[in-house]
Design a protein around this motif. Structure first.
Motif, PDB file in Angstrom:
ATOM      1  N   ARG A  65       9.299  47.849 -10.165  1.00 17.11           N
ATOM      2  CA  ARG A  65       8.293  48.785  -9.635  1.00 17.11           C
ATOM      3  C   ARG A  65       7.170  48.898 -10.663  1.00 17.11           C
ATOM      4  N   CYS A  66       6.290  47.925 -10.671  1.00 18.60           N
ATOM      5  CA  CYS A  66       5.250  47.843 -11.700  1.00 18.60           C
ATOM      6  C   CYS A  66       4.062  48.718 -11.296  1.00 18.60           C
ATOM      7  N   VAL A  67       4.288  50.022 -11.358  1.00 15.25           N
ATOM      8  CA  VAL A  67       3.301  51.005 -10.910  1.00 15.25           C
ATOM      9  C   VAL A  67       3.128  52.054 -11.999  1.00 15.25           C
ATOM     10  N   ILE A  68       1.884  52.474 -12.219  1.00 12.95           N
ATOM     11  CA  ILE A  68       1.604  53.616 -13.093  1.00 12.95           C
ATOM     12  C   ILE A  68       1.085  54.736 -12.206  1.00 12.95           C
ATOM     13  N   ASP A  69       1.863  55.805 -12.071  1.00 13.30           N
ATOM     14  CA  ASP A  69       1.482  56.899 -11.177  1.00 13.30           C
ATOM     15  C   ASP A  69       0.457  57.826 -11.806  1.00 13.30           C
ATOM     16  N   ALA A  70       0.459  57.922 -13.130  1.00 14.30           N
ATOM     17  CA  ALA A  70      -0.505  58.788 -13.807  1.00 14.30           C
ATOM     18  C   ALA A  70      -0.659  58.334 -15.251  1.00 14.30           C
ATOM     19  N   THR A  75      -0.004  53.621 -30.592  1.00 21.37           N
ATOM     20  CA  THR A  75       0.980  54.610 -30.161  1.00 21.37           C
ATOM     21  C   THR A  75       0.813  54.970 -28.684  1.00 21.37           C
ATOM     22  N   SER A  76       1.909  54.851 -27.953  1.00 19.70           N
ATOM     23  CA  SER A  76       1.911  55.121 -26.510  1.00 19.70           C
ATOM     24  C   SER A  76       3.350  55.238 -26.039  1.00 19.70           C
ATOM     25  N   CYS A  77       3.572  56.046 -25.011  1.00 24.19           N
ATOM     26  CA  CYS A  77       4.900  56.169 -24.410  1.00 24.19           C
ATOM     27  C   CYS A  77       4.791  56.158 -22.889  1.00 24.19           C
ATOM     28  N   SER A  78       5.840  55.675 -22.253  1.00 26.15           N
ATOM     29  CA  SER A  78       5.985  55.756 -20.799  1.00 26.15           C
ATOM     30  C   SER A  78       7.142  56.684 -20.474  1.00 26.15           C
ATOM     31  N   LEU A  79       6.897  57.665 -19.617  1.00 31.15           N
ATOM     32  CA  LEU A  79       7.958  58.534 -19.111  1.00 31.15           C
ATOM     33  C   LEU A  79       8.262  58.104 -17.685  1.00 31.15           C
ATOM     34  N   ILE A  80       9.512  57.721 -17.448  1.00 30.88           N
ATOM     35  CA  ILE A  80       9.915  57.199 -16.142  1.00 30.88           C
ATOM     36  C   ILE A  80      11.037  58.062 -15.582  1.00 30.88           C
ATOM     37  N   ILE A  81      10.879  58.508 -14.358  1.00 35.21           N
ATOM     38  CA  ILE A  81      11.912  59.294 -13.679  1.00 35.21           C
ATOM     39  C   ILE A  81      12.652  58.386 -12.707  1.00 35.21           C
ATOM     40  N   HIS A  82      13.979  58.403 -12.806  1.00 39.13           N
ATOM     41  CA  HIS A  82      14.826  57.624 -11.910  1.00 39.13           C
ATOM     42  C   HIS A  82      15.568  58.567 -10.965  1.00 39.13           C
ATOM     43  N   GLU A  83      15.615  58.196  -9.711  1.00 42.03           N
ATOM     44  CA  GLU A  83      16.413  58.905  -8.713  1.00 42.03           C
ATOM     45  C   GLU A  83      17.460  57.940  -8.180  1.00 42.03           C
ATOM     46  N   ASN A  84      18.733  58.299  -8.380  1.00 40.24           N
ATOM     47  CA  ASN A  84      19.836  57.442  -7.937  1.00 40.24           C
ATOM     48  C   ASN A  84      19.684  56.011  -8.444  1.00 40.24           C
ATOM     49  N   GLY A  85      19.271  55.915  -9.709  1.00 37.79           N
ATOM     50  CA  GLY A  85      19.180  54.617 -10.359  1.00 37.79           C
ATOM     51  C   GLY A  85      17.896  53.858 -10.120  1.00 37.79           C
ATOM     52  N   LYS A  86      16.993  54.386  -9.283  1.00 40.27           N
ATOM     53  CA  LYS A  86      15.752  53.681  -8.978  1.00 40.27           C
ATOM     54  C   LYS A  86      14.556  54.449  -9.541  1.00 40.27           C
ATOM     55  N   PRO A  87      13.602  53.746 -10.186  1.00 33.74           N
ATOM     56  CA  PRO A  87      12.425  54.431 -10.735  1.00 33.74           C
ATOM     57  C   PRO A  87      11.519  54.947  -9.625  1.00 33.74           C
ATOM     58  N   THR A  88      11.139  56.213  -9.714  1.00 40.87           N
ATOM     59  CA  THR A  88      10.288  56.817  -8.688  1.00 40.87           C
ATOM     60  C   THR A  88       8.970  57.344  -9.241  1.00 40.87           C
ATOM     61  N   LYS A  89       8.866  57.497 -10.552  1.00 44.03           N
ATOM     62  CA  LYS A  89       7.648  58.044 -11.146  1.00 44.03           C
ATOM     63  C   LYS A  89       7.462  57.459 -12.542  1.00 44.03           C
ATOM     64  N   HIS A  90       6.234  57.021 -12.837  1.00 39.02           N
ATOM     65  CA  HIS A  90       5.910  56.458 -14.150  1.00 39.02           C
ATOM     66  C   HIS A  90       4.634  57.127 -14.656  1.00 39.02           C
ATOM     67  N   ILE A  91       4.773  57.881 -15.750  1.00 37.52           N
ATOM     68  CA  ILE A  91       3.639  58.550 -16.380  1.00 37.52           C
ATOM     69  C   ILE A  91       3.413  57.907 -17.740  1.00 37.52           C
ATOM     70  N   LEU A  92       2.224  57.374 -17.942  1.00 35.12           N
ATOM     71  CA  LEU A  92       1.872  56.675 -19.181  1.00 35.12           C
ATOM     72  C   LEU A  92       1.020  57.593 -20.049  1.00 35.12           C
TER      73      LEU A  92
END
Length: 422
Positions: free
Chosen positions: A78-83, A39-56
């Motif tokens: 944008r293969c990045v995990i911000d937190a 069990t795991s989820c990714s929360l991704i925030i998009h600004e104007n259609g582009k991902p800017t934040k990825h919280i795993l």
């Protein structure tokens, strides 16, 4: 375009050892390797259609590969995990952490100090990575994202276990799995969430598992009243113990994903107020969006078959057989199969009308499939019913569904239907 929050379900399973063997649920997991992700989820925030934040949230077995699969799609490269937020330190929540640190740059882990102490014992090499200790009830921020750990009780060897309440862009999303009890279930912070993932390890209550059950989750959701909730982390193995208890609620065995979804649907319909649409079972790879809710799965095409998926991931398939058009409709209760011996494709593939053979006493069935591609996403309208001709289909409807697909997939479906006549 503004801001949007997307939540991807990377995995839905507790520890793989929690399924036992020789039961349908264990068989479902073993026969589907892609499903074997904790069990795991990714929360991704998009600004104007582009991902800017990825919280795993959580990094158990299989999570690293699952997240990488989303890189070119949901994360748009944008293969990045911000937190990384860890709920606790059990292996099914941290097993892939070391692998993720190797695969992703500048990983920053947030968890309670008790959790971090256990992580370092298992992965001594991770002592040098960025880490921030958090405390239950104390809100912290990652840029403009507010995160509040909520104290939960799980098991004696998982001290410092928490759920996470994440608030951003006017939305509240709660991740609460591996929970026996919430320390303060009346906490206002838990109420009125836009999205709530809640632990449902079994159907009937089994406190010896250190998890919540489906029946307990129902009671909590009635208090918290989220706009939408997903059951996650289901094993069901302990429900075998209820087979000898005449007072236990059915079912009394582990259920497959489809069986659990059907049971939840039948449970929540009597509640009214649309609860059967608000409470569902999470599925691997599912994406929830703050702007358009559930993202529909793309159709699957092969040379002689097409599969369409509903928002609950049930399947409607069409296959060109040797003598008939073979159609299968999966519903939340059962699968329905039809063989249409006559069919006509019209309007450049936007409409197909088909008829079964019928019998001495049985009326033939009619199917009408129409594609409305005047907008994007397009709508595939399907109706099956009794009658001697297509005009009588509404008199005895046995299956009806509107399925949303991207326009590009609607074009492929039209091409597929046109080839049926060649």
């Amino acid at each position: 375009m503004g801001s949007e929050i997307a939540v991807r379900v990377n995995g839905t399973l507790p520890a793989f050892s929690d399924f036992g063997s020789d039961n349908e649920r264990a068989g479902e997991v073993e026969s589907n390797p892609a499903m074997k992700v904790n069990t795991s989820c990714s929360l991704i925030i998009h600004e104007n259609g582009k991902p800017t934040k990825h919280i795993l949230v959580d990094t158990g077995n299989g999570v690293c590969n699952s997240v990488k699969q989303a890189c070119n799609d949901l994360l748009a490269g944008r293969c990045v995990i911000d937190a990384i937020l860890l709920t606790h330190s059990h292996p099914d929540r941290i097993d892939d952490l070391s692998l993720i640190v190797k695969e992703f740059d500048n990983v920053h882990v947030y968890c309670t100090q008790n959790c971090w102490n256990d992580v370092i014992k298992k992965f001594p090499d991770l002592q040098s990575i960025q880490h921030t200790s958090v405390e239950a009830g104390k809100t912290f921020e990652i840029d403009s994202v507010r995160i509040t750990p909520v104290s939960v009780q799980h098991s004696n060897d998982a001290l410092g276990s928490v759920a996470y309440v994440i608030e951003s862009e006017g939305r509240k999303i709660i991740f609460g799995w591996d929970v026996l009890t919430f320390q303060n279930p009346n906490d206002p912070l838990l109420k009125g969430a836009d999205l709530f993932f809640i632990d449902t390890f079994t159907y009937n209550p089994h406190p010896e598992t250190n998890h919540l059950s489906v029946l307990q989750a129902y009671d909590l959701l009635k208090i918290w009243n989220p706009k939408e909730a997903f059951f996650i982390n289901y094993s069901g193995f302990a429900d075998f113990k209820n087979a000898e208890n005449p007072y236990a609620r059915v079912p009394k065995k582990p259920m497959t994903s489809d069986e659990l979804a059907a049971q939840v649907m039948s449970d929540t319909i009597p509640w009214g107020y649309g609860w059967n649409e608000r409470v569902k079972v999470a599925s691997h790879g599912m994406v929830w969006r703050s702007t358009k809710q559930i993202e529909f799965m793309s159709p699957q095409f092969s040379e002689d078959m097409v599969k369409l998926f509903t928002e609950q991931n049930y399947v409607f398939s069409i296959k060109k057989g040797k003598k008939a058009l073979e159609v299968t409709a999966e519903t939340d209760i059962k699968n329905i199969s039809y063989e249409f011996i006559k069919y006509d494709v019209e309007s450049e593939g936007r409409r197909i009308a088909a008829t079964t053979k019928g019998g001495f006493l049985a009326k033939p069935l009619q199917m009408l499939l129409e594609i409305d591609d005047s907008s994007d996403p397009a709508i595939v309208k399907i109706k099956v019913g009794g009658g001697t001709n297509i005009k009588m289909i509404d008199q005895d409807v046995s299956y009806q569904k509107d399925i949303h697909v991207k326009r590009v997939h609607a074009d492929r479906l039209r091409d597929f239907l046109m080839k049926l006549t060649s």
